[in-house]
Design an enzyme around this catalytic site. Structure first.
Site, mmCIF file in Angstrom:
data_model
loop_
_atom_site.group_PDB
_atom_site.id
_atom_site.type_symbol
_atom_site.label_atom_id
_atom_site.label_comp_id
_atom_site.label_asym_id
_atom_site.label_seq_id
_atom_site.Cartn_x
_atom_site.Cartn_y
_atom_site.Cartn_z
ATOM 1 N N GLY A 67 -44.076 -77.903 -69.077
ATOM 2 C CA GLY A 67 -43.820 -77.140 -67.853
ATOM 3 C C GLY A 67 -43.086 -75.848 -68.086
ATOM 4 O O GLY A 67 -43.507 -75.005 -68.866
ATOM 5 N N TRP A 69 -40.608 -72.562 -66.077
ATOM 6 C CA TRP A 69 -40.623 -71.723 -64.876
ATOM 7 C C TRP A 69 -42.022 -71.170 -64.643
ATOM 8 O O TRP A 69 -42.637 -70.592 -65.543
ATOM 9 C CB TRP A 69 -39.613 -70.578 -65.024
ATOM 10 C CG TRP A 69 -39.608 -69.658 -63.845
ATOM 11 C CD1 TRP A 69 -40.000 -68.356 -63.815
ATOM 12 C CD2 TRP A 69 -39.184 -69.968 -62.497
ATOM 13 N NE1 TRP A 69 -39.862 -67.830 -62.548
ATOM 14 C CE2 TRP A 69 -39.353 -68.799 -61.715
ATOM 15 C CE3 TRP A 69 -38.680 -71.120 -61.886
ATOM 16 C CZ2 TRP A 69 -39.042 -68.748 -60.354
ATOM 17 C CZ3 TRP A 69 -38.372 -71.072 -60.532
ATOM 18 C CH2 TRP A 69 -38.544 -69.898 -59.782
ATOM 19 N N ASP A 104 -39.718 -84.117 -72.416
ATOM 20 C CA ASP A 104 -38.899 -83.548 -71.342
ATOM 21 C C ASP A 104 -39.824 -83.023 -70.264
ATOM 22 O O ASP A 104 -40.707 -82.206 -70.535
ATOM 23 C CB ASP A 104 -38.041 -82.403 -71.905
ATOM 24 C CG ASP A 104 -37.220 -81.702 -70.832
ATOM 25 O OD1 ASP A 104 -36.298 -82.339 -70.309
ATOM 26 O OD2 ASP A 104 -37.496 -80.529 -70.536
ATOM 27 N N ASP A 106 -40.361 -80.710 -67.282
ATOM 28 C CA ASP A 106 -39.753 -79.499 -66.740
ATOM 29 C C ASP A 106 -40.586 -78.996 -65.564
ATOM 30 O O ASP A 106 -41.187 -77.924 -65.613
ATOM 31 C CB ASP A 106 -39.647 -78.444 -67.851
ATOM 32 C CG ASP A 106 -38.630 -77.365 -67.534
ATOM 33 O OD1 ASP A 106 -38.278 -77.234 -66.357
ATOM 34 O OD2 ASP A 106 -38.207 -76.657 -68.449
ATOM 35 N N GLU A 108 -40.701 -77.430 -62.177
ATOM 36 C CA GLU A 108 -39.837 -76.555 -61.367
ATOM 37 C C GLU A 108 -40.592 -76.092 -60.113
ATOM 38 O O GLU A 108 -41.235 -75.063 -60.145
ATOM 39 C CB GLU A 108 -39.368 -75.360 -62.201
ATOM 40 C CG GLU A 108 -38.543 -75.789 -63.416
ATOM 41 C CD GLU A 108 -38.004 -74.610 -64.222
ATOM 42 O OE1 GLU A 108 -37.768 -73.529 -63.662
ATOM 43 O OE2 GLU A 108 -37.817 -74.780 -65.431
ATOM 44 N N MET A 176 -29.948 -77.385 -65.499
ATOM 45 C CA MET A 176 -30.078 -75.966 -65.862
ATOM 46 C C MET A 176 -28.960 -75.154 -65.205
ATOM 47 O O MET A 176 -29.161 -74.463 -64.209
ATOM 48 C CB MET A 176 -31.466 -75.457 -65.469
ATOM 49 C CG MET A 176 -32.577 -76.146 -66.236
ATOM 50 S SD MET A 176 -34.237 -75.524 -65.863
ATOM 51 C CE MET A 176 -34.546 -76.300 -64.275
ATOM 52 N N THR A 177 -27.778 -75.257 -65.795
ATOM 53 C CA THR A 177 -26.615 -74.549 -65.247
ATOM 54 C C THR A 177 -26.584 -73.116 -65.768
ATOM 55 O O THR A 177 -25.618 -72.655 -66.368
ATOM 56 C CB THR A 177 -25.312 -75.311 -65.575
ATOM 57 O OG1 THR A 177 -25.330 -75.690 -66.958
ATOM 58 C CG2 THR A 177 -25.173 -76.558 -64.727
ATOM 59 N N TYR A 178 -27.703 -72.452 -65.540
ATOM 60 C CA TYR A 178 -27.839 -71.017 -65.805
ATOM 61 C C TYR A 178 -28.769 -70.453 -64.742
ATOM 62 O O TYR A 178 -29.324 -71.222 -63.948
ATOM 63 C CB TYR A 178 -28.353 -70.736 -67.220
ATOM 64 C CG TYR A 178 -29.342 -71.731 -67.778
ATOM 65 C CD1 TYR A 178 -30.645 -71.773 -67.331
ATOM 66 C CD2 TYR A 178 -28.959 -72.630 -68.772
ATOM 67 C CE1 TYR A 178 -31.560 -72.678 -67.835
ATOM 68 C CE2 TYR A 178 -29.870 -73.555 -69.295
ATOM 69 C CZ TYR A 178 -31.164 -73.564 -68.822
ATOM 70 O OH TYR A 178 -32.067 -74.480 -69.330
ATOM 71 N N ASP A 179 -28.903 -69.134 -64.703
ATOM 72 C CA ASP A 179 -29.607 -68.468 -63.591
ATOM 73 C C ASP A 179 -28.990 -68.860 -62.249
ATOM 74 O O ASP A 179 -29.678 -68.928 -61.227
ATOM 75 C CB ASP A 179 -31.109 -68.806 -63.582
ATOM 76 C CG ASP A 179 -31.809 -68.317 -64.830
ATOM 77 O OD1 ASP A 179 -31.317 -67.357 -65.443
ATOM 78 O OD2 ASP A 179 -32.843 -68.898 -65.200
ATOM 79 N N TRP A 341 -30.874 -73.029 -73.440
ATOM 80 C CA TRP A 341 -32.124 -72.270 -73.454
ATOM 81 C C TRP A 341 -31.792 -70.898 -74.027
ATOM 82 O O TRP A 341 -30.985 -70.204 -73.446
ATOM 83 C CB TRP A 341 -32.690 -72.125 -72.036
ATOM 84 C CG TRP A 341 -33.955 -71.338 -72.074
ATOM 85 C CD1 TRP A 341 -34.089 -69.981 -71.923
ATOM 86 C CD2 TRP A 341 -35.257 -71.846 -72.351
ATOM 87 N NE1 TRP A 341 -35.407 -69.616 -72.090
ATOM 88 C CE2 TRP A 341 -36.139 -70.740 -72.356
ATOM 89 C CE3 TRP A 341 -35.767 -73.128 -72.620
ATOM 90 C CZ2 TRP A 341 -37.503 -70.879 -72.603
ATOM 91 C CZ3 TRP A 341 -37.122 -73.253 -72.858
ATOM 92 C CH2 TRP A 341 -37.975 -72.135 -72.838
#
Length: 363
Positions: A67, A69, A104, A106, A108, A176-179, A341
């Site tokens: 997967g 984004w 995994d 992913d 989104e 995903m503790t970013y963006d 990432w």
């Protein structure tokens, strides 16, 4: 746990596998309802070469991510028992072919369209059924296999998945503790903060006025800025075992232009959409070494940022200090670990982000 996109000058023997417990090769896609590489000849050979690196670290787990984004096909694939079975069979064959340690998911996002992907209300139940089916498939292998899924660092996502059901089947959720301030924000902020900043801490800033408007019209369920600490506390409160939570670090930064010098550019309205993201090795080479950029530390957000007064540029990123802090936090909180990432964005020089994580984890 490193997400990894094979680089152009791919040299598997140079990947620092000794400093990793898991590496997740990214990405396969949902193609005709099955898990496949878009270009198997090229990607398959690279994945095989990566698996060979286990000779250097026999404890390393090599996984595959599906997967990412903007990757579509998930909602259709998960829609029926038959379509799920087709995908699960293809995933089983893929894992056997490349001798992998797990996978995994992913997606989104279930129930929420990310970058125009198909989303249906049924995705919520179908995601649970998919994860259950994947778990049952993985358990049929002779050796234990790992199942993880990439989850969002914001609360609204969890209204669309059956969290505690899904966690019965997943070993870890990779949050995903970013963006956390996204690629479409014209307001500057911390995109990958650890610390829990309250709205009162940023009162009077343009960013806070922006958050207030999102909250009042229902686009955001939370009036405060997002952070790793905040989402971890939320997940634990929801009943997730801390040992199953893996938080994210960003091996890239986000850069805004036309940012006024108020508060050294933090929480301001920029002159337009950000320039975009920049790999950490580029930040180190171009920005950290440039005297026009000054580094600041936000004690509340436990996060660095840079500002260039002359060119009105603002940078939000993770550096060696912040990734070490995140690593220490995961250990103090009893979490499963830290992921990032993505590995190829790190510097190849001494004192890399991975070095800082490894040192913090082994001190």
């Amino acid at each position: 746990m490193a997400y990894y996109v094979a680089e152009r000058n791919y040299k598997p023997e140079e990947i620092p596998v000794e400093k990793l417990t898991h590496i997740i090769y990214s990405f396969t896609n949902v193609i005709d309802g099955e898990m496949k590489f878009r270009n198997e000849e090229v990607a398959g050979a690279k994945l095989e070469a990566l698996v060979k690196q286990k000779e250097r670290n026999p404890d390393l787990k090599v996984m595959i991510a599906c997967g990412g984004w903007g990757a579509d096909g998930f909602s259709d694939m998960a829609l029926t028992e038959e379509s799920r079975a087709k995908f699960i069979k293809s995933a089983s064959e893929f894992i056997a072919k490349y001798q992998l340690d797990g996978m995994d998911m992913d997606w989104e996002y279930p129930g929420i369209s990310g970058a125009g992907t198909m989303a249906r209300p049924e995705d919520t139940k179908n995601f649970t059924a998919l994860m259950k089916g994947l778990r049952e498939m993985l358990d049929q292998f002779e050796t234990p296999k790992i199942l993880t899924f990439a989850s969002a660092g914001w609360k609204r996502y969890y209204d669309f998945i059956e969290l505690n059901e899904v966690m019965k089947y997943a070993n870890y959720t990779n949050v995903m503790t970013y963006d956390q301030v996204s690629g479409v924000s014209i307001y500057t902020g911390h995109h990958t903060p650890l610390g829990d900043v309250k709205s009162g801490d940023i009162a009077g800033t343009p960013f806070q006025a922006h958050l207030d408007s999102l909250y009042s019209n229902g686009d955001n369920l939370d009036p405060d800025p997002r952070s790793a600490e905040k989402i971890v506390d939320f997940l634990i409160q929801e009943g997730v075992d801390p040992k199953q939570i893996v938080i994210g670090s960003a091996f890239y930064g986000r850069v805004w232009k036309g940012v006024p010098p108020v508060n050294n550019g933090l929480y301001q309205l920029s002159g337009g959409l950000q320039i975009g993201w920049m790999a950490y090795h580029q930040i180190r080479e171009k920005y950290e070494a440039d005297g026009k950029f000054k580094r600041y530390w936000d004690e509340k957000a436990k996060s660095p940022y840079m500002y260039n007064t002359e060119d009105s540029l603002f940078v939000s990123y993770d550096d060696t200090v912040s990734v070490a802090l995140k690593t220490e936090y995961t250990m103090e909180k009893g979490l499963g670990g830290i992921m990032f990432w993505e590995l190829g964005n790190d510097t190849k020089e001494e004192g890399s982000l991975l070095d800082a994580i490894y040192k913090a984890a082994n001190e």
